[in-house]
Design a protein around this motif. Structure first.
Motif, mmCIF file in Angstrom:
data_model
loop_
_atom_site.group_PDB
_atom_site.id
_atom_site.type_symbol
_atom_site.label_atom_id
_atom_site.label_comp_id
_atom_site.label_asym_id
_atom_site.label_seq_id
_atom_site.Cartn_x
_atom_site.Cartn_y
_atom_site.Cartn_z
ATOM 1 N N PHE A 169 -39.692 -19.696 1.820
ATOM 2 C CA PHE A 169 -39.828 -21.041 1.241
ATOM 3 C C PHE A 169 -39.490 -20.979 -0.245
ATOM 4 O O PHE A 169 -39.671 -19.947 -0.885
ATOM 5 C CB PHE A 169 -41.260 -21.552 1.416
ATOM 6 C CG PHE A 169 -41.642 -21.812 2.848
ATOM 7 C CD1 PHE A 169 -41.176 -22.939 3.505
ATOM 8 C CD2 PHE A 169 -42.454 -20.928 3.536
ATOM 9 C CE1 PHE A 169 -41.518 -23.179 4.838
ATOM 10 C CE2 PHE A 169 -42.806 -21.163 4.867
ATOM 11 C CZ PHE A 169 -42.336 -22.282 5.514
ATOM 12 N N GLY A 170 -39.035 -22.083 -0.804
ATOM 13 C CA GLY A 170 -38.671 -22.126 -2.223
ATOM 14 C C GLY A 170 -39.884 -22.338 -3.111
ATOM 15 O O GLY A 170 -41.023 -22.370 -2.634
ATOM 16 N N ALA A 202 -34.816 -27.000 6.456
ATOM 17 C CA ALA A 202 -35.325 -25.917 5.614
ATOM 18 C C ALA A 202 -34.952 -24.604 6.291
ATOM 19 O O ALA A 202 -35.022 -24.501 7.518
ATOM 20 C CB ALA A 202 -36.834 -26.017 5.458
ATOM 21 N N THR A 220 -43.102 -16.708 -6.509
ATOM 22 C CA THR A 220 -42.581 -17.958 -7.075
ATOM 23 C C THR A 220 -43.533 -18.466 -8.161
ATOM 24 O O THR A 220 -43.088 -18.873 -9.231
ATOM 25 C CB THR A 220 -42.446 -19.046 -5.983
ATOM 26 O OG1 THR A 220 -43.641 -19.069 -5.210
ATOM 27 C CG2 THR A 220 -41.270 -18.775 -5.087
ATOM 28 N N ASP A 248 -33.422 -18.863 -5.308
ATOM 29 C CA ASP A 248 -34.352 -18.834 -4.169
ATOM 30 C C ASP A 248 -34.450 -20.214 -3.521
ATOM 31 O O ASP A 248 -34.470 -20.339 -2.295
ATOM 32 C CB ASP A 248 -35.758 -18.414 -4.639
ATOM 33 C CG ASP A 248 -35.854 -16.910 -4.855
ATOM 34 O OD1 ASP A 248 -34.850 -16.213 -4.627
ATOM 35 O OD2 ASP A 248 -36.937 -16.446 -5.264
ATOM 36 N N ASN A 249 -34.537 -21.234 -4.372
ATOM 37 C CA ASN A 249 -34.700 -22.594 -3.859
ATOM 38 C C ASN A 249 -33.482 -23.049 -3.063
ATOM 39 O O ASN A 249 -33.604 -23.720 -2.048
ATOM 40 C CB ASN A 249 -34.961 -23.569 -5.013
ATOM 41 C CG ASN A 249 -36.305 -23.304 -5.688
ATOM 42 O OD1 ASN A 249 -37.138 -22.585 -5.149
ATOM 43 N ND2 ASN A 249 -36.506 -23.878 -6.850
ATOM 44 N N LYS A 250 -32.291 -22.674 -3.562
ATOM 45 C CA LYS A 250 -31.068 -23.061 -2.842
ATOM 46 C C LYS A 250 -30.995 -22.326 -1.505
ATOM 47 O O LYS A 250 -30.528 -22.883 -0.510
ATOM 48 C CB LYS A 250 -29.818 -22.722 -3.670
ATOM 49 C CG LYS A 250 -29.701 -23.531 -4.949
ATOM 50 C CD LYS A 250 -29.227 -24.941 -4.666
ATOM 51 C CE LYS A 250 -29.426 -25.821 -5.891
ATOM 52 N NZ LYS A 250 -29.698 -27.215 -5.591
ATOM 53 N N ALA A 306 -33.533 -21.460 0.234
ATOM 54 C CA ALA A 306 -34.553 -22.032 1.112
ATOM 55 C C ALA A 306 -34.108 -23.360 1.711
ATOM 56 O O ALA A 306 -34.585 -23.769 2.759
ATOM 57 C CB ALA A 306 -35.861 -22.225 0.350
ATOM 58 N N ARG A 307 -33.196 -24.030 1.021
ATOM 59 C CA ARG A 307 -32.774 -25.356 1.507
ATOM 60 C C ARG A 307 -31.254 -25.447 1.435
ATOM 61 O O ARG A 307 -30.705 -26.117 0.577
ATOM 62 C CB ARG A 307 -33.439 -26.415 0.628
ATOM 63 C CG ARG A 307 -33.076 -27.831 0.888
ATOM 64 C CD ARG A 307 -33.743 -28.409 2.130
ATOM 65 N NE ARG A 307 -33.288 -29.776 2.286
ATOM 66 C CZ ARG A 307 -33.864 -30.822 1.709
ATOM 67 N NH1 ARG A 307 -34.925 -30.680 0.995
ATOM 68 N NH2 ARG A 307 -33.369 -32.013 1.882
ATOM 69 N N PRO A 308 -30.573 -24.741 2.365
ATOM 70 C CA PRO A 308 -29.104 -24.728 2.299
ATOM 71 C C PRO A 308 -28.468 -26.059 2.714
ATOM 72 O O PRO A 308 -27.411 -26.413 2.221
ATOM 73 C CB PRO A 308 -28.707 -23.599 3.248
ATOM 74 C CG PRO A 308 -29.874 -23.367 4.134
ATOM 75 C CD PRO A 308 -31.092 -23.900 3.457
ATOM 76 N N CYS A 317 -39.092 -31.547 0.303
ATOM 77 C CA CYS A 317 -38.868 -30.810 -0.940
ATOM 78 C C CYS A 317 -37.417 -30.366 -1.057
ATOM 79 O O CYS A 317 -36.883 -29.754 -0.137
ATOM 80 C CB CYS A 317 -39.772 -29.580 -0.982
ATOM 81 S SG CYS A 317 -39.554 -28.624 -2.487
ATOM 82 N N PRO A 318 -36.761 -30.657 -2.186
ATOM 83 C CA PRO A 318 -35.381 -30.189 -2.344
ATOM 84 C C PRO A 318 -35.283 -28.664 -2.406
ATOM 85 O O PRO A 318 -34.196 -28.114 -2.294
ATOM 86 C CB PRO A 318 -34.925 -30.827 -3.659
ATOM 87 C CG PRO A 318 -36.163 -31.218 -4.371
ATOM 88 C CD PRO A 318 -37.213 -31.445 -3.334
ATOM 89 N N ASN A 319 -36.421 -27.996 -2.567
ATOM 90 C CA ASN A 319 -36.442 -26.532 -2.583
ATOM 91 C C ASN A 319 -37.045 -25.966 -1.306
ATOM 92 O O ASN A 319 -37.284 -24.773 -1.223
ATOM 93 C CB ASN A 319 -37.272 -26.020 -3.752
ATOM 94 C CG ASN A 319 -36.987 -26.737 -5.039
ATOM 95 O OD1 ASN A 319 -35.853 -27.119 -5.281
ATOM 96 N ND2 ASN A 319 -38.002 -26.947 -5.841
ATOM 97 N N ALA A 320 -37.345 -26.835 -0.330
ATOM 98 C CA ALA A 320 -38.038 -26.411 0.889
ATOM 99 C C ALA A 320 -39.245 -25.551 0.527
ATOM 100 O O ALA A 320 -39.439 -24.462 1.070
ATOM 101 C CB ALA A 320 -37.102 -25.677 1.843
ATOM 102 N N GLU A 336 -29.853 -38.408 2.215
ATOM 103 C CA GLU A 336 -30.744 -37.830 1.204
ATOM 104 C C GLU A 336 -31.042 -38.861 0.119
ATOM 105 O O GLU A 336 -30.136 -39.407 -0.504
ATOM 106 C CB GLU A 336 -30.074 -36.608 0.578
ATOM 107 C CG GLU A 336 -30.915 -35.902 -0.464
ATOM 108 C CD GLU A 336 -31.511 -34.587 0.048
ATOM 109 O OE1 GLU A 336 -30.799 -33.859 0.746
ATOM 110 O OE2 GLU A 336 -32.683 -34.335 -0.253
#
Lengths: 256, 269
Positions: free
Chosen positions: A215-216, A108, B12, B87-89, B91-93, A173-176, B99
């Motif tokens: 965080f996402g 993350a 968010t 934002d989500n991408k 946060a989790r690059p 979480c895939p969005n962290a 996986e």
């Protein structure tokens, strides 16, 4: 007779936060099925030290599943395959002879890898500092039964307070997203009379800090709940959403 | 930029609540649209009269008001989705080498791709049947669909104004002609299938986002969402299927059938 197994470990090795990491494979022989996952890593590290190599760095403390320090993704699942179990409480009997086990740190952006499997989880501390407390006078404690709390409320708050802040929810979480962690802390305090006076301020401050830490957002897929060693429920996230929305509506229309 | 509303839509959760509320509007619209469409099975005159009602009996301002409101909902829904996804991408690059989801449903993990395909479908659909600008499918060219104007029929009787029949666009023939093109039908069926998937996650998810869900209601709402998705899918997909199998036919008389013959006869006399 004690059963043993031979394993291939694919471990993420990274010198420090500034360098890139990569997987390194280590064969490990005669691992007892009764050893815990961290004991298995201890055995690996002893071998590495004997060979004059750098041992694998990983976070651990209580090793009894209550502190939330251990943090590793085992075969793609935070804390490994056993439900409601931290990595330290996971035993090798859940693996089989000849298996290749991939061990990675939490992934993350807000949790940068410090070394090997160790990540920096201080963003959680800052979320707590934003509102994960009650404002009360320090000193002699209030008599425990002075403030009656219904059993159901106490149980719910206790379920929320069970969160050990390990970060598995963010890792899975895939969005962290840190929604499950933040929600557990908000649900814990917002449902008890001691925390209620600061309910709105807490929800707004903790969510703002959570977002600010990078965080996402939550996409309601439930992976966090599935890997949570303390089985924190998505119900807490629903409550956070509810408390946050109510606090926002109140702040729109507050007297000026 | 620090007014309460700005703070709300920057957070968010705020953007997700906007996504849930606009999603709710679109979910309800989709059901209404489907029920409206299904009237094609009641006869050409019924669907034509329904279209006439929407277009001419409803005040034009109301029609455009509803259209713009729905488009605004689509726009806000997409804006929230895109900005949250970015934002989500961020946060989790990095992803895991190994996986794999533990329990997340296929529908929940593919909301973005189903959403993008649905957007393409909505654009095509509006161009196809609302604006009628898809090349070769304007349905006004001679031979493709003629006549496009048919008398308006209500309660089995032609509606007359100043002694003349009120004419209306033959929606029945437009739909049938449109779905007789196999790839158009295929696209519609696939898109409504994706809509079913999108709703199977979305309908339950919007309750979670506004905080109206718990363990018990999660199970119920997941079932409601799945059922809603399937009902919408079947309700929409059945029309192109009925056209492809020949169950629904063109009706250049607009449902008047024998009556047209009788009128023609009277005029001739």
């Amino acid at each position: 007779m004690e059963k043993t197994m031979n394993l291939t470990l694919k471990v993420w090795r990274q010198k420090n936060a500034a360098t890139d990491g990569q997987f390194v494979e280590y064969p490990l022989k005669d691992v007892s099925e009764d050893s815990s996952f961290l004991e298995m890593l201890d055995i690996l590290n002893e071998e590495l030290v004997e060979q004059g190599k750098e041992p694998v760095a990983f976070d651990h403390d209580c090793r009894e599943g209550i502190c939330g320090t251990c943090s590793m993704t085992i075969n793609g699942t935070a804390h490994g395959p056993q439900r409601a179990t931290t990595a330290c409480q996971l035993h090798m009997r859940h693996f089989h002879d000849g298996q290749t086990i991939t061990i990675e740190p939490w992934r993350a952006k807000p949790f940068p890898v410090m070394k090997d499997l160790i990540v920096d989880r201080t963003p959680f501390d800052r979320i707590m500092q934003a509102g994960g407390f009650i404002t009360g006078r320090a000193g002699s404690a209030v008599e425990a039964n002075a403030m009656p709390i219904p059993k159901g409320t106490a149980d719910y708050a206790m379920d929320a307070a069970a969160c050990i802040g390990c970060g598995a929810c963010v890792a899975a979480c895939p969005n962290a997203s840190a929604m499950l962690f933040t929600a557990a802390k908000v649900a814990h305090m917002n449902s008890l009379p001691q925390g209620k006076p600061e309910k709105d301020r807490r929800a707004l401050a903790m969510v703002t800090t959570m977002d600010g830490e990078g965080f996402g957002g939550c996409t309601n897929i439930g992976e966090c709940e599935a890997v949570c060693p303390k089985e924190i429920s998505l119900d807490m996230i629903a409550q956070l959403n509810r408390d946050y929305a109510a606090a926002q509506v109140k702040s729109f229309f507050k007297a000026v | 930029m620090s007014s309460p509303f700005c703070n709300f839509i920057r957070s968010t959760i705020g953007r997700k609540i906007l996504m849930a509320l606009t999603g709710l509007v679109l979910v309800l619209f989709v059901m209404g649209h489907m029920l409206g469409n299904l009237q094609i099975f009641l006869g050409a005159e019924v669907i034509n009269a329904y279209a006439y009602q929407l277009h001419y009996e409803l005040p034009t301002a109301a029609l455009w008001g509803i259209r713009l409101f729905l488009l605004a909902c689509v726009a806000v829904h997409i804006w929230a989705a895109v900005s949250l996804t970015l934002d989500n991408k961020r946060a989790r690059p990095d992803s895991y080498a190994a996986e794999k989801p533990v329990q997340a449903t296929y529908a929940s993990r593919t909301m973005r791709i189903s959403g993008v395909i649905l957007l393409a479908f909505i654009i095509f659909h509006i161009a196809h049947y609302t604006a009628r600008v898809v090349p070769g499918m304007q349905y006004e060219e001679p031979g493709v669909l003629s006549p496009t104007e048919v008398p308006l029929v209500k309660g089995g009787e032609m509606v007359l104004k100043d002694g003349q029949p009120v004419m209306t666009f033959n929606v029945n023939d437009m739909m049938v002609a449109g779905f007789q093109v196999w790839w158009v039908s295929a696209f519609y069926i696939i898109a409504t299938g994706l809509l079913c998937m999108h709703l199977a996650h979305g309908v339950s998810s919007m309750f979670q986002t506004v905080g109206l869900r718990n363990k018990i209601w999660r199970k119920r709402l997941d079932l409601v969402a799945l059922a809603y998705g399937w009902v919408v899918f079947i309700g929409f997909a059945v029309i192109p299927l009925a056209v492809l199998t020949g169950l629904l036919q063109m009706d250049p008389t607009g449902g008047l059938g024998e009556e047209v013959a009788a009128i023609t006869e009277t005029i001739q006399k």
